[in-house]
Enzyme design. Sequence first.
Site, PDB file in Angstrom:
ATOM      1  NE  ARG A 125      -2.180   1.830   3.330  1.00  0.00           N
ATOM      2  CZ  ARG A 125      -2.212   1.589   4.648  1.00  0.00           C
ATOM      3  NH1 ARG A 125      -2.996   0.669   5.143  1.00  0.00           N
ATOM      4  NH2 ARG A 125      -1.466   2.286   5.476  1.00  0.00           N
ATOM      5  CD  GLU A 141       4.419   4.010   6.087  1.00  0.00           C
ATOM      6  OE1 GLU A 141       5.535   3.506   6.306  1.00  0.00           O
ATOM      7  OE2 GLU A 141       3.442   3.801   6.815  1.00  0.00           O
ATOM      8  CG  ASN A 143       2.630   1.126   4.466  1.00  0.00           C
ATOM      9  OD1 ASN A 143       3.167   1.318   5.541  1.00  0.00           O
ATOM     10  ND2 ASN A 143       1.868   2.039   3.874  1.00  0.00           N
ATOM     11  CB  SER A 148      -4.396  -2.833   8.218  1.00  0.00           C
ATOM     12  OG  SER A 148      -3.924  -1.565   8.556  1.00  0.00           O
ATOM     13  CE  LYS A 318       8.147   5.179   8.412  1.00  0.00           C
ATOM     14  NZ  LYS A 318       7.507   3.875   8.592  1.00  0.00           N
ATOM     15  CE  LYS A 378       7.473   9.837   8.038  1.00  0.00           C
ATOM     16  NZ  LYS A 378       6.763   9.318   6.855  1.00  0.00           N
ATOM     17  CD  GLU A 382       7.062   0.176   8.336  1.00  0.00           C
ATOM     18  OE1 GLU A 382       5.999   0.667   7.956  1.00  0.00           O
ATOM     19  OE2 GLU A 382       8.173   0.610   7.976  1.00  0.00           O
ATOM     20  N   GLY A 383       3.841   0.902  11.818  1.00  0.00           N
ATOM     21  CA  GLY A 383       2.664   0.657  12.635  1.00  0.00           C
ATOM     22  C   GLY A 383       2.161   1.834  13.447  1.00  0.00           C
ATOM     23  NE  ARG A 464      -4.576   5.146   6.890  1.00  0.00           N
ATOM     24  CZ  ARG A 464      -3.308   4.975   7.227  1.00  0.00           C
ATOM     25  NH1 ARG A 464      -2.972   4.513   8.404  1.00  0.00           N
ATOM     26  NH2 ARG A 464      -2.343   5.280   6.374  1.00  0.00           N
TER      27      ARG A 464
HETATM   28  P1  ADP Z   1       4.096   4.387  10.100  1.00  0.00           P
HETATM   29  O1  ADP Z   1       5.027   3.380   9.541  1.00  0.00           O
HETATM   30  O2  ADP Z   1       4.162   4.469  11.579  1.00  0.00           O
HETATM   31  O3  ADP Z   1       2.705   4.238   9.548  1.00  0.00           O
HETATM   32  P2  ADP Z   1       4.217   6.864   8.562  1.00  0.00           P
HETATM   33  O4  ADP Z   1       5.405   7.288   7.805  1.00  0.00           O
HETATM   34  O5  ADP Z   1       3.064   6.392   7.762  1.00  0.00           O
HETATM   35  O6  ADP Z   1       4.686   5.788   9.634  1.00  0.00           O
HETATM   36  O7  ADP Z   1       3.745   8.056   9.484  1.00  0.00           O
HETATM   37  C1  ADP Z   1       2.623   7.970  10.351  1.00  0.00           C
HETATM   38  C2  ADP Z   1       1.664   9.122  10.140  1.00  0.00           C
HETATM   39  O8  ADP Z   1       2.340  10.368  10.313  1.00  0.00           O
HETATM   40  C3  ADP Z   1       1.099   9.209   8.730  1.00  0.00           C
HETATM   41  O9  ADP Z   1      -0.037   8.381   8.616  1.00  0.00           O
HETATM   42  C4  ADP Z   1       0.767  10.682   8.600  1.00  0.00           C
HETATM   43  O10 ADP Z   1      -0.471  10.990   9.230  1.00  0.00           O
HETATM   44  C5  ADP Z   1       1.872  11.344   9.391  1.00  0.00           C
HETATM   45  N1  ADP Z   1       2.981  11.719   8.487  1.00  0.00           N
HETATM   46  C6  ADP Z   1       4.062  10.976   8.179  1.00  0.00           C
HETATM   47  N2  ADP Z   1       4.876  11.592   7.297  1.00  0.00           N
HETATM   48  C7  ADP Z   1       4.293  12.784   7.020  1.00  0.00           C
HETATM   49  C8  ADP Z   1       4.653  13.891   6.178  1.00  0.00           C
HETATM   50  N3  ADP Z   1       5.764  13.879   5.448  1.00  0.00           N
HETATM   51  N4  ADP Z   1       3.799  14.946   6.145  1.00  0.00           N
HETATM   52  C9  ADP Z   1       2.656  14.957   6.890  1.00  0.00           C
HETATM   53  N5  ADP Z   1       2.284  13.950   7.703  1.00  0.00           N
HETATM   54  C10 ADP Z   1       3.086  12.874   7.788  1.00  0.00           C
HETATM   55 MG    MG Z   2       1.953   4.703   7.748  1.00  0.00          MG
END
Ligand code: ADP
Ligand code: MG
Length: 488
Positions: A125, A141, A143, A148, A318, A378, A382-383, A464
Site C-alpha cells: 500500500r 510511505e 508499505n 491494513s 524508512k 522517522k 512500522e505501525g 483514512r
Molecule cells: P508508520 O510506519 O508508523 O505508519 P508513517 O510514515 O506512515 O509511519 O507516518 C505515520 C503518520 O504520520 C502518517 O499516517 C501521517 O499521518 C503522518 N505523516 C508521516 N509523514 C508525514 C509527512 N511527510 N507529512 C505529513 N504527515 C506525515
Molecule cells: Mg503509515
Amino acid sequence: MSIKEFPELSAEQESELVESLLHWCLGNGLVMYPPNFSNCSANNAPITLFPTPMPRNSFKNAEDVQKIFNELYINLVSKEREWLIKELRELSKYDSDFTGKLFEIYEEVTSNGQVPQPLSLGLFRSDYMIHNETNEIKQIEFNTVSVSFGGLSTKVGELHNYLNSSGFYDSKYSNVYYEGQEIPISNSINELAQGLADGNYFYNNQSENKDTVVLFVVQPQERNCFDQRHIEFSLLKNHGIKSYRLTLEEIESKVTTNSNKLYIKSTMDEVSVVYYRAGYSPDDYEHNPQSTWNSRLILEKSLAIKCPSILTQLSGAKKIQQLLTKKEIVEKLLPTVSQEDLKKLMSTFVSIYPLDDSEEGKIAQKLAFEVPERFVLKPQREGGGNNIYKEEIPSFLEKLDKSDWGAYILMELINPPSYKNKIIRNNEVYNENIISELGVFGSILFNEANGEIYTNKNAGWLLRSKFSSSNEGGVAAGFGCVDNIYLY
Ligand code: ADP
Ligand code: MG
C-alpha cells in the site's frame, strides 16, 4: 469542477442518519472490537459520516503509479539484492534487536545460497497526502508488510453509497446527493483476496488447487480482525480457498513441516501462502521472544510462499524509502520505464534526508535544528506512533547519542487541505477539521531469485482521515478513522 459542500442536515436528520449508519455497520461488518473485548460484541469502526472530497486527477495519478511502485520495490529485492543487503546490514547495526534479527533469519535460511521459496507475494500500500497548493499527490510511505484496512475500506464505500441512495444525505430525504461515479467503492476486499489466490495458484504450479490453504499470521487479541476476516470470506467464497489464523506464539505447536512443506497440524492441510498480518514490529516478538522468533524461522524455512518475504518486508524500511527518492537509483531499478512514468513517480516524492555523516546528512542535521517546523523525524519502525514532529525534533535529537542519528530519516511535512467532515467513533459524532491520507493497494507475484513478474495489479484503495490537530493517523490507536473519497 467545483466541490459540493458536505450535506447540511438538521439535528433530527443527522440523528436518523446516525441510526441507519450504525445499523448498517453492525449489519455488514464495518466493525472493530473495543479494547478489552469479549468475542461476542463488536463496535462500529471509527468512520466519517460523509465521503471526503478528492480531486479526480490526483486520485487517478495515485492509481496510475501503483504498478510502477510495485515493480520498483520488487526489482530492488530481486535484481539489486546485493545493494539492498548492504544497506540492510548497515541498518541492522542501528537496530540489532529487530531489523538485525530479521536479517539474521534471512541469512540463515539462505545460507546455501538460495531462498527456500523463490516465489514471493507482495500486497503493498502506497500512502499519499494531497499537497494543498498544487493538488499533487505526495507519498507518505510505501508499505510492504501487513497493510491494513483493505477490508473496511470496501465496507465504508458501500455504506456511504447506501446512505446516499437511501436519501439520508439529502435534506429533503428524496434525492441522492452525490452522483454514482462521485463516490466509488474500493474493491480492495476482493482484490487482496485475489492476490492471495494468485499466491495459491502459483504455489501449485499454476493450477487452481483448493486443497492447499492460506495461513494468516495474526496478532493476539486483534481488534481489527474483521478487516482481515472480510478478505478471508472473499477468499473462500470466490476462490474456494480455506484460511487459518495463528499467532506467532501458536505457530511452533500448531504447524508442522515435511520435506520443507508447511502443514497445519490438526488437519494436515498444506499451506500455500503465509500471509503476515503480524511480525512487522518488535512488539510482536516481545512476549515470549524465543518462541515467536523461532516461529518466524520455521515459516521462513518452509516452502510456503511468504507475503511478504523477509527481504520484501525490509525493503519497506524508512531508510530505503529515503534512498529510493533519488532519481539515479530509480532509473537503475526501472531500466525500461518511460520518461513519462518516471516523471509521474518522481513527482510523488517530497524531500527525505538521511541524518548520517554524509554531506546530505549534514545539511539535514542543520535543517532539523534551524527549521524543525517543516519536518517529521522517522525511525525504522512500522505501525504508527513512532514519529517525532516539528518542534519536538531538536530536543529529541539532543537526547540521543549522535552516532545513533543515522538510524533516522528527516522528511519534509506535507500540508494537505482540511475539510469539515464529521467523524463517528462509538456513539459520538465529532465535528472537526479533518485531513486525509489516500492509500493505494497493489498486489504483485514475482520470483525473488530471477526477478520474473507473474502478476502486477492495482488492488483498490483506502482513505483514512484524522483531526487536523493530530500528527498521527492510526485508526486502531484512536487517532483516526476510515473514510471514502468523493471525486470532484
Ligand atoms: P508508520 O510506519 O508508523 O505508519 P508513517 O510514515 O506512515 O509511519 O507516518 C505515520 C503518520 O504520520 C502518517 O499516517 C501521517 O499521518 C503522518 N505523516 C508521516 N509523514 C508525514 C509527512 N511527510 N507529512 C505529513 N504527515 C506525515
Ligand atoms: Mg503509515
